[in-house]
Structures are given as structure tokens and as C-alpha cells.
Design a protein around this motif. Sequence first.
Motif, mmCIF file in Angstrom:
data_model
loop_
_atom_site.group_PDB
_atom_site.id
_atom_site.type_symbol
_atom_site.label_atom_id
_atom_site.label_comp_id
_atom_site.label_asym_id
_atom_site.label_seq_id
_atom_site.Cartn_x
_atom_site.Cartn_y
_atom_site.Cartn_z
ATOM 1 N N THR A 13 0.862 -1.174 0.000
ATOM 2 C CA THR A 13 0.000 0.000 0.000
ATOM 3 C C THR A 13 0.898 1.223 0.000
ATOM 4 N N GLY A 14 0.704 2.082 -0.987
ATOM 5 C CA GLY A 14 1.459 3.331 -1.029
ATOM 6 C C GLY A 14 0.726 4.402 -0.260
ATOM 7 N N TRP A 15 1.482 5.277 0.393
ATOM 8 C CA TRP A 15 0.891 6.420 1.089
ATOM 9 C C TRP A 15 1.726 7.663 0.786
ATOM 10 N N GLY A 16 1.038 8.799 0.757
ATOM 11 C CA GLY A 16 1.704 10.067 0.531
ATOM 12 C C GLY A 16 1.001 11.155 1.305
ATOM 13 N N VAL A 17 1.769 12.008 1.969
ATOM 14 C CA VAL A 17 1.208 13.092 2.777
ATOM 15 C C VAL A 17 1.715 14.411 2.212
ATOM 16 N N ILE A 18 0.777 15.313 1.947
ATOM 17 C CA ILE A 18 1.124 16.636 1.441
ATOM 18 C C ILE A 18 0.413 17.702 2.263
ATOM 19 N N ALA A 19 0.907 18.920 2.162
ATOM 20 C CA ALA A 19 0.226 20.075 2.741
ATOM 21 C C ALA A 19 -0.320 20.901 1.592
ATOM 22 N N ALA A 20 -1.548 21.367 1.734
ATOM 23 C CA ALA A 20 -2.175 22.220 0.728
ATOM 24 C C ALA A 20 -2.566 23.524 1.393
ATOM 25 N N ASN A 21 -2.031 24.617 0.845
ATOM 26 C CA ASN A 21 -2.361 25.949 1.325
ATOM 27 C C ASN A 21 -2.832 26.725 0.109
ATOM 28 N N GLY A 22 -4.143 26.755 -0.109
ATOM 29 C CA GLY A 22 -4.687 27.313 -1.344
ATOM 30 C C GLY A 22 -4.240 26.438 -2.500
ATOM 31 N N ASN A 23 -3.619 27.056 -3.504
ATOM 32 C CA ASN A 23 -3.114 26.289 -4.644
ATOM 33 C C ASN A 23 -1.682 25.813 -4.441
ATOM 34 N N GLY A 137 9.082 4.326 -4.989
ATOM 35 C CA GLY A 137 8.314 3.267 -5.612
ATOM 36 C C GLY A 137 7.027 3.775 -6.226
ATOM 37 N N SER A 138 6.512 2.973 -7.116
ATOM 38 C CA SER A 138 5.323 3.316 -7.885
ATOM 39 C C SER A 138 4.100 3.537 -6.993
ATOM 40 N N ASP A 139 3.941 2.701 -5.983
ATOM 41 C CA ASP A 139 2.755 2.815 -5.120
ATOM 42 C C ASP A 139 2.747 4.130 -4.345
ATOM 43 N N ALA A 140 3.919 4.550 -3.860
ATOM 44 C CA ALA A 140 4.004 5.812 -3.126
ATOM 45 C C ALA A 140 3.756 6.996 -4.058
ATOM 46 N N ALA A 141 4.277 6.930 -5.279
ATOM 47 C CA ALA A 141 4.039 8.009 -6.252
ATOM 48 C C ALA A 141 2.559 8.090 -6.597
ATOM 49 N N ASP A 142 1.914 6.944 -6.757
ATOM 50 C CA ASP A 142 0.473 6.938 -7.022
ATOM 51 C C ASP A 142 -0.298 7.537 -5.847
ATOM 52 N N ALA A 143 0.133 7.239 -4.621
ATOM 53 C CA ALA A 143 -0.531 7.791 -3.432
ATOM 54 C C ALA A 143 -0.385 9.310 -3.391
ATOM 55 N N LEU A 144 0.790 9.815 -3.755
ATOM 56 C CA LEU A 144 0.974 11.268 -3.810
ATOM 57 C C LEU A 144 0.060 11.881 -4.866
#
Length: 164
Positions: A13-23, A137-144
Motif C-alpha cells: 500500500t502506497g501512502w503520501g502526505v502533502i500540505a495544501a495551502n490554497g493552490n 516506488g510506484s505505489d508511493a508516487a500513485d498515493a501522492l
Amino acid sequence: MIIIGLDPGLGTTGWGVIAANGNRLSHIAHGQIRSDARAPLPERLVTLADGLRAVLAEHRPDCAGIEEVFVNSNAQSTLKLGQARGALLLCLAEAGLPVDEYAPRHVKKAVVGTGGAEKGQVHAMVATLLPRAKSAGSDAADALAIAVTHAHRAATARRIGAAA
């Protein structure tokens, strides 16, 4: 807003965490949760759940996006994917996170601009949008990519709400 994206799989299982501040998007972390293919199914599901709980505890996201199940020609594989998704969705619900689900074509369209994009195109756009995200890895990129899709959808929803 902190967003976690999940690309579910029983083996990885891929996972990705991002922060979004507006755009503006920024990479926080990404990785993979792996289960042992030789272990019984219940143990594999516990491995996925425990791994996700650790990621949630560390990064404390505000919301989540997860890829929808796609039906493939192997019914057994589709069923196992559904069970893995179920374990992940349970963890997200236990954490009190709002969850949105995205079809693979929707993710491709949101990130690349066309629902028929190749995986390589999606990964290239993720690298462009989140330059600090080194490949895991591919799964993490897909999660992002799923997290980016969720950020775009949330920003659009806020703009529509503000205009109404």
C-alpha cells in the motif's frame, strides 16, 4: 490542510502526505506499507492497518483520499484489493478523517490533464508538482497523485462554496 493519499494493495500500500495551502502544495512524506505474501490474510490486513495507524499518528492528516477499487479480470485479486481497502478505510474512520474516493482515470485527469495518461506521465507530474518527493516506488508516487487530486478537488469545492 494536511492530506494523506492512499494507493491500496494487499502486498504493498502506497501512502503520501502533502500540505495544501490554497493552490500551493508541498511534500511532507511518502512511503509504502508492505505485507508478507506468505502470511495468512488476516495477518496481512493487520500489518496494513498497523502501518497506516503509525503513519496517521506521525503526520496527523486532516483528510484522506483513496483510490477506488477497479475490477480486473481476476476476481480473486479484486476481492483481496477490496479487503485491503476495507482495512485502510476502517483505520481512516477510526481516526475521524473525512475520506474521498477517486477512480484511477480521475486521478490521471487531475494530475496530467487526461484520464488516459500513462503511469510514467503521472509520476513525472507528481515530481514536477512536488519536487522534494524523491521516488519511493510506484505505489508511493500513485498515493501522492491521489493526495494532489484531493487537494485540487478541495480547492475547487472551496472556490465554489465561496462564490455561492
